[in-house]
Design a protein around this motif. Structure first.
Motif, PDB file in Angstrom:
ATOM      1  N   ALA A 117     -53.837  -5.379  23.050  1.00  0.00           N
ATOM      2  CA  ALA A 117     -52.581  -6.112  22.901  1.00  0.00           C
ATOM      3  C   ALA A 117     -52.403  -7.053  24.084  1.00  0.00           C
ATOM      4  N   GLN A 118     -51.573  -8.072  23.893  1.00  0.00           N
ATOM      5  CA  GLN A 118     -51.315  -9.041  24.963  1.00  0.00           C
ATOM      6  C   GLN A 118     -50.189  -8.590  25.869  1.00  0.00           C
ATOM      7  N   ILE A 119     -49.335  -7.724  25.345  1.00  0.00           N
ATOM      8  CA  ILE A 119     -48.167  -7.270  26.114  1.00  0.00           C
ATOM      9  C   ILE A 119     -48.168  -5.745  26.181  1.00  0.00           C
ATOM     10  N   TRP A 120     -47.886  -5.229  27.358  1.00  0.00           N
ATOM     11  CA  TRP A 120     -47.654  -3.795  27.551  1.00  0.00           C
ATOM     12  C   TRP A 120     -46.357  -3.633  28.327  1.00  0.00           C
ATOM     13  N   LEU A 121     -45.557  -2.661  27.935  1.00  0.00           N
ATOM     14  CA  LEU A 121     -44.347  -2.386  28.697  1.00  0.00           C
ATOM     15  C   LEU A 121     -44.610  -1.212  29.638  1.00  0.00           C
ATOM     16  N   VAL A 122     -44.051  -1.308  30.831  1.00  0.00           N
ATOM     17  CA  VAL A 122     -44.238  -0.262  31.838  1.00  0.00           C
ATOM     18  C   VAL A 122     -42.858   0.063  32.418  1.00  0.00           C
ATOM     19  N   VAL A 202     -40.034 -16.296  40.866  1.00  0.00           N
ATOM     20  CA  VAL A 202     -39.913 -17.595  40.203  1.00  0.00           C
ATOM     21  C   VAL A 202     -39.064 -17.410  38.945  1.00  0.00           C
ATOM     22  N   PRO A 203     -38.463 -18.491  38.436  1.00  0.00           N
ATOM     23  CA  PRO A 203     -37.659 -18.342  37.218  1.00  0.00           C
ATOM     24  C   PRO A 203     -38.487 -17.741  36.077  1.00  0.00           C
ATOM     25  N   TYR A 204     -37.878 -16.836  35.326  1.00  0.00           N
ATOM     26  CA  TYR A 204     -38.638 -16.140  34.276  1.00  0.00           C
ATOM     27  C   TYR A 204     -39.032 -17.074  33.146  1.00  0.00           C
ATOM     28  N   ARG A 205     -38.271 -18.160  32.969  1.00  0.00           N
ATOM     29  CA  ARG A 205     -38.595 -19.128  31.920  1.00  0.00           C
ATOM     30  C   ARG A 205     -39.788 -19.970  32.353  1.00  0.00           C
ATOM     31  N   GLY A 206     -40.827 -19.956  31.547  1.00  0.00           N
ATOM     32  CA  GLY A 206     -41.972 -20.801  31.830  1.00  0.00           C
ATOM     33  C   GLY A 206     -42.832 -20.322  32.982  1.00  0.00           C
ATOM     34  N   ALA A 207     -42.660 -19.083  33.402  1.00  0.00           N
ATOM     35  CA  ALA A 207     -43.517 -18.546  34.468  1.00  0.00           C
ATOM     36  C   ALA A 207     -44.947 -18.391  33.932  1.00  0.00           C
ATOM     37  N   PRO A 208     -45.929 -18.383  34.830  1.00  0.00           N
ATOM     38  CA  PRO A 208     -47.335 -18.355  34.373  1.00  0.00           C
ATOM     39  C   PRO A 208     -47.797 -16.955  33.947  1.00  0.00           C
ATOM     40  N   TYR A 209     -47.306 -16.518  32.811  1.00  0.00           N
ATOM     41  CA  TYR A 209     -47.711 -15.205  32.298  1.00  0.00           C
ATOM     42  C   TYR A 209     -49.152 -15.250  31.802  1.00  0.00           C
ATOM     43  N   ALA A 210     -49.837 -14.130  31.939  1.00  0.00           N
ATOM     44  CA  ALA A 210     -51.225 -14.058  31.477  1.00  0.00           C
ATOM     45  C   ALA A 210     -51.477 -12.715  30.795  1.00  0.00           C
ATOM     46  N   ALA A 211     -52.228 -12.752  29.726  1.00  0.00           N
ATOM     47  CA  ALA A 211     -52.513 -11.529  28.965  1.00  0.00           C
ATOM     48  C   ALA A 211     -53.774 -10.844  29.498  1.00  0.00           C
ATOM     49  N   ALA A 257     -39.898  -9.584  27.745  1.00  0.00           N
ATOM     50  CA  ALA A 257     -40.988  -9.455  26.761  1.00  0.00           C
ATOM     51  C   ALA A 257     -40.948 -10.595  25.751  1.00  0.00           C
ATOM     52  N   TYR A 258     -39.739 -10.995  25.331  1.00  0.00           N
ATOM     53  CA  TYR A 258     -39.649 -12.112  24.391  1.00  0.00           C
ATOM     54  C   TYR A 258     -40.070 -13.424  25.040  1.00  0.00           C
ATOM     55  N   GLU A 259     -39.775 -13.565  26.313  1.00  0.00           N
ATOM     56  CA  GLU A 259     -40.205 -14.765  27.025  1.00  0.00           C
ATOM     57  C   GLU A 259     -41.736 -14.799  27.127  1.00  0.00           C
ATOM     58  N   VAL A 260     -42.318 -13.653  27.472  1.00  0.00           N
ATOM     59  CA  VAL A 260     -43.780 -13.579  27.569  1.00  0.00           C
ATOM     60  C   VAL A 260     -44.413 -13.862  26.210  1.00  0.00           C
ATOM     61  N   LEU A 261     -43.853 -13.256  25.176  1.00  0.00           N
ATOM     62  CA  LEU A 261     -44.381 -13.465  23.821  1.00  0.00           C
ATOM     63  C   LEU A 261     -44.381 -14.943  23.474  1.00  0.00           C
ATOM     64  N   ASP A 262     -43.293 -15.631  23.812  1.00  0.00           N
ATOM     65  CA  ASP A 262     -43.195 -17.042  23.477  1.00  0.00           C
ATOM     66  C   ASP A 262     -44.201 -17.882  24.252  1.00  0.00           C
ATOM     67  N   SER A 263     -44.573 -17.429  25.436  1.00  0.00           N
ATOM     68  CA  SER A 263     -45.454 -18.232  26.288  1.00  0.00           C
ATOM     69  C   SER A 263     -46.923 -18.122  25.871  1.00  0.00           C
TER      70      SER A 263
ATOM     71  N   ARG B 205     -35.715 -19.713  19.010  1.00  0.00           N
ATOM     72  CA  ARG B 205     -36.094 -20.575  20.133  1.00  0.00           C
ATOM     73  C   ARG B 205     -35.796 -22.013  19.783  1.00  0.00           C
ATOM     74  N   GLY B 206     -34.998 -22.646  20.625  1.00  0.00           N
ATOM     75  CA  GLY B 206     -34.726 -24.062  20.412  1.00  0.00           C
ATOM     76  C   GLY B 206     -33.803 -24.363  19.249  1.00  0.00           C
ATOM     77  N   ALA B 207     -33.105 -23.365  18.743  1.00  0.00           N
ATOM     78  CA  ALA B 207     -32.140 -23.618  17.666  1.00  0.00           C
ATOM     79  C   ALA B 207     -30.970 -24.427  18.225  1.00  0.00           C
ATOM     80  N   PRO B 208     -30.245 -25.150  17.353  1.00  0.00           N
ATOM     81  CA  PRO B 208     -29.177 -26.041  17.841  1.00  0.00           C
ATOM     82  C   PRO B 208     -27.889 -25.289  18.185  1.00  0.00           C
TER      83      PRO B 208
END
Lengths: 264, 264
Positions: A117-122, A202-211, A257-263, B205-208
């Motif tokens: 999986a790309q995401i794991w919760l800890v 760093v801001p959680y939005r757009g941070a450089p997440y990696a799987a 997790a939703y932010e990571v998923l989107d990235s 995501r990105g909804a108005p």
């Protein structure tokens, strides 16, 4: 095998009641699951109860009949009893008309296949079983591989955690480990450890997440120990517009997790 | 006024104990808050308890001393009692050494000033007081104006909701209304009603989103009634990569609220 239990003092009743208590669950290595819906989730996750206990006055249901047949075919037990005795077992007055008894399974880290999986919760020292179950449910929703429980967490096999997981306890991977065992395991392969933090973040939005991305949340009242945060490959911060400086642990894990998923 | 209570059968002890029960809270219009931290949150939110009950063996604390002085100045009561009696009042063995008694306040919709915030959380038939408190806490974090409780929700003044809110119950606006009163109120001014939905929905995501944005989440097991979803100005969908088709209500509200916050 089919059995009938008519007496409140029957040893099976006493044994099943005892499984409401963590200490007894650990000793017995078994736990209780209430309700047909969760039992069906378990089946989907490849887990069949050793025993089920049914109320005599239950409504007939084809899924329940199939479950009964499968349990008997697997050498398990189907026990009928009165609604009152079932209530005594579960401790709840409006209890469901079926309870299953499952063997706990091995929750060693070695069962976690990080590449799956790309995401794991800890979660570290997560004390609330409702939060634990909610994290399993969120993990299912974001396609995570599972939940790794660090240090002294609530019991994933408690009734409250199982219920809050909405069945994800049977389908998400679950591991339990001490921090000092988790870190070498994590570093023995690829994996980015990410935590929400106020320090050097760093801001959680757009941070450089990696799987594979391991999203770490801390204890409900203490948060993460500083040394644990320092071990993280990425520390991110979420907007906090109010008086408080933190979110509920399960909420923080989910927003992240939703932010990571989107990235990805 | 300062008082001492030494007997378990003292009527004040009986009265305070009764406030653990929702029915008695509603009748009395008062509720209990445990612990100095929450009492300080209340003060920050402009709420002073009518009474506080202190354990005789408490550790001295300057904030507590200030609170005592303020309560007495306001004509309230400071009651000292034994740790055992305090435990009897709260029903918890490891209870905090101070409990405050607050008047409930009016939670009519007319107290909600929609222009005061860009985000409002709205919950319909939310039954779990922990979820309710968690939504208040999330509301604080995203800078929401408050939480509007639709139809039969858990009691925001229950000990569990207050605790889960981490004090946000005192600083977030709270309203309680039936759906048939909420909708005309909403439509009497500006406001976008948004719900997570599987029907006729756009990606979240990105909804108005538009302020003031009212984020509506439904009951834990039923979700939103179809007619309520139909009333929404915007229906959004979140990725669900697993078996389940929904998130925990407080989690769904939080993920959505952070997305809305980012879009403004």
């Amino acid at each position: 095998m089919r059995k009938q239990i008519t007496g409140f003092s029957n040893p099976t009743v006493k044994y099943l009641r005892s499984l409401r208590d963590k200490k007894h669950r650990k000793r017995a290595g078994q736990f209780l699951v209430e309700g047909l819906r969760l039992l069906e989730d378990a089946r989907e996750g490849g887990r069949l109860p050793r025993q089920i206990v049914l109320a005599e006055n239950r409504d007939p249901h084809p899924l329940l009949e199939r479950l009964e047949a499968d349990i008997i075919a697997a050498g398990g037990e189907v026990i009928e009893t009165s609604p009152d005795i079932l209530t005594k077992i579960t401790g709840k007055s409006n209890s469901q008309s079926v309870v299953g008894v499952f063997d706990e399974w091995d929750t060693g880290l070695e069962h976690i296949d990080r590449g799956a999986a790309q995401i794991w919760l800890v979660a570290q020292a997560l004390r609330d079983p409702g939060n634990l179950g909610t994290m399993l449910r969120t993990g299912d929703a974001v396609g995570a591989g599972g939940l790794i429980l660090i240090d002294d967490c609530a019991d994933p096999f408690s009734a409250e955690a199982v219920r809050a997981s909405m069945g994800a306890v049977f389908t998400q991977g679950i591991a339990q480990a001490r921090w000092e065992d988790f870190v070498p395991w994590l570093r023995s392969g690829s994996g980015q450890l990410v935590a929400a933090s106020l320090r050097d973040a760093v801001p959680y939005r757009g941070a450089p997440y990696a799987a594979p991305c391991f999203i770490l949340v801390g204890n409900e009242s203490q948060g993460l120990p500083e040394a644990y945060e320092a071990e993280c490959d990425l520390r991110v911060t979420m907007p906090m517009r109010g008086r408080a400086d933190s979110l509920n642990a399960a909420v923080a894990g989910a927003v992240l997790a939703y932010e990571v998923l989107d990235s990805f």
